[in-house]
Write an enzyme that holds these catalytic residues in place. Structure first.
Site, short mmCIF file in Angstrom:
data_model
loop_
_atom_site.label_atom_id
_atom_site.label_comp_id
_atom_site.label_asym_id
_atom_site.label_seq_id
_atom_site.Cartn_x
_atom_site.Cartn_y
_atom_site.Cartn_z
N PRO A 281 0.82 -1.22 0.00
CG PRO A 281 -0.55 -1.42 1.88
CD PRO A 281 0.63 -2.04 1.19
N GLY A 282 2.06 1.20 0.58
CA GLY A 282 2.97 2.35 0.60
C GLY A 282 3.39 2.73 -0.81
CG ASP B 14 11.80 -4.81 -10.62
OD1 ASP B 14 11.29 -5.21 -9.57
OD2 ASP B 14 12.83 -5.32 -11.10
N GLY C 98 15.35 0.85 2.79
CA GLY C 98 16.22 -0.02 2.00
C GLY C 98 17.69 0.33 2.16
P1 IMP Z 1 11.15 -3.96 -5.71
O1 IMP Z 1 10.01 -3.74 -4.78
O2 IMP Z 1 11.25 -5.33 -6.28
O3 IMP Z 1 11.25 -2.90 -6.76
O4 IMP Z 1 12.41 -3.89 -4.75
C1 IMP Z 1 13.31 -2.87 -4.80
C2 IMP Z 1 14.30 -2.98 -3.66
O5 IMP Z 1 15.40 -2.16 -4.03
C3 IMP Z 1 13.74 -2.40 -2.39
O6 IMP Z 1 13.34 -3.40 -1.51
C4 IMP Z 1 14.92 -1.63 -1.82
O7 IMP Z 1 15.66 -2.46 -1.04
C5 IMP Z 1 15.77 -1.29 -3.01
N1 IMP Z 1 15.52 0.09 -3.38
C6 IMP Z 1 14.84 0.54 -4.46
N2 IMP Z 1 14.78 1.88 -4.46
C7 IMP Z 1 15.42 2.28 -3.34
C8 IMP Z 1 15.67 3.57 -2.78
O8 IMP Z 1 15.26 4.62 -3.27
N3 IMP Z 1 16.37 3.57 -1.63
C9 IMP Z 1 16.83 2.44 -1.03
N4 IMP Z 1 16.61 1.24 -1.50
C10 IMP Z 1 15.91 1.15 -2.66
#
Ligand code: IMP
Length: 199
Positions: free
Chosen positions: A18-19, A75, A159
């Site tokens: 949801p975030g 992604d 992250g």
């Molecule tokens: P997704 O939800 O499969 O796109 O996962 C992307 C992952 O990359 C996230 O869980 C984060 O760990 C990392 N990530 C993507 N964008 C950022 C950001 O802006 N800051 C820190 N980590 C990010």
């Protein structure tokens, strides 16, 4: 024929988070009605592609097919030069099921030390895809380059933010105020490209 998104259109956000759906609404300036795929009970596909754009397209196409509506998906991840681009599309998976990013950042540091490389350059990538239920789709990619620092600093982001210092700055993403990060982030850059392509 050019693909155009009209204001007020309903978009299905291919995310169960949801975030993320909220973030999409904010980045799209509230121009669209956003429905989260999770709230529609649509299943999430496996991310089987080997690139950010491939996985974003796969998620958007899947949600568009399942819902019969236009869908948007993203992604993203961190790529480290000394690790030949890892963790890359596996960024979320390096944190494990408990989403332990302290552990994931330690793993990045350990792996870099193992290579013996002094290169600390890295970049974040964000791919955004919009897919129509009858087939057409658009995908764009935004990137921000920077340097990794260990130990990480700051608790304002999420992250891998604490270990990433964007080029031209001295604060990490984890130390920057959110508006400062949003102005230069990979996600903001991808959104600018998407807006140029579709609006
Ligand atoms: P997704 O939800 O499969 O796109 O996962 C992307 C992952 O990359 C996230 O869980 C984060 O760990 C990392 N990530 C993507 N964008 C950022 C950001 O802006 N800051 C820190 N980590 C990010």
């Amino acid at each position: 024929m050019p693909l155009i998104l009209k204001a007020g259109t309903t978009l299905v956000a291919a995310t169960h988070n949801p975030g993320k759906a909220k973030e999409l609404v904010a980045l799209l300036d509230g121009r669209f009605e956003i429905l989260a795929a999770g709230s529609l009970g649509l299943p999430e596909p496996d991310e089987t592609e080997s690139t950010f754009t491939g996985n974003a397209l796969l998620k958007a196409r899947h949600a568009a097919r399942q819902s019969g509506q236009i869908a948007i998906a993203d992604d993203s991840g961190l790529s480290v030069a000394a690790l030949e681009g890892s963790p890359g599309i596996f960024s979320a998976r390096w944190a494990g099921p408990s989403k332990d990013f302290a552990a994931a950042m330690n793993k990045v540091e350990e792996r870099i030390i193992e290579t013996g490389s002094q290169d600390r350059s890295a970049w974040f990538t964000s791919a955004l895809a919009v897919a129509w239920p009858d087939g057409p789709a658009v995908v764009v990619e935004g990137r921000v380059d920077g340097q990794l620092v260990f130990p990480g600093r700051g608790d304002r982001g999420f992250g891998y933010d604490p270990i990433f210092v964007p080029e031209g700055y001295s604060l990490t993403f984890g130390e920057m105020d959110p508006a400062g990060k949003d102005a230069i982030s990979h996600r903001a850059r991808a959104f600018e490209k998407l807006k140029a392509a579709l609006f």
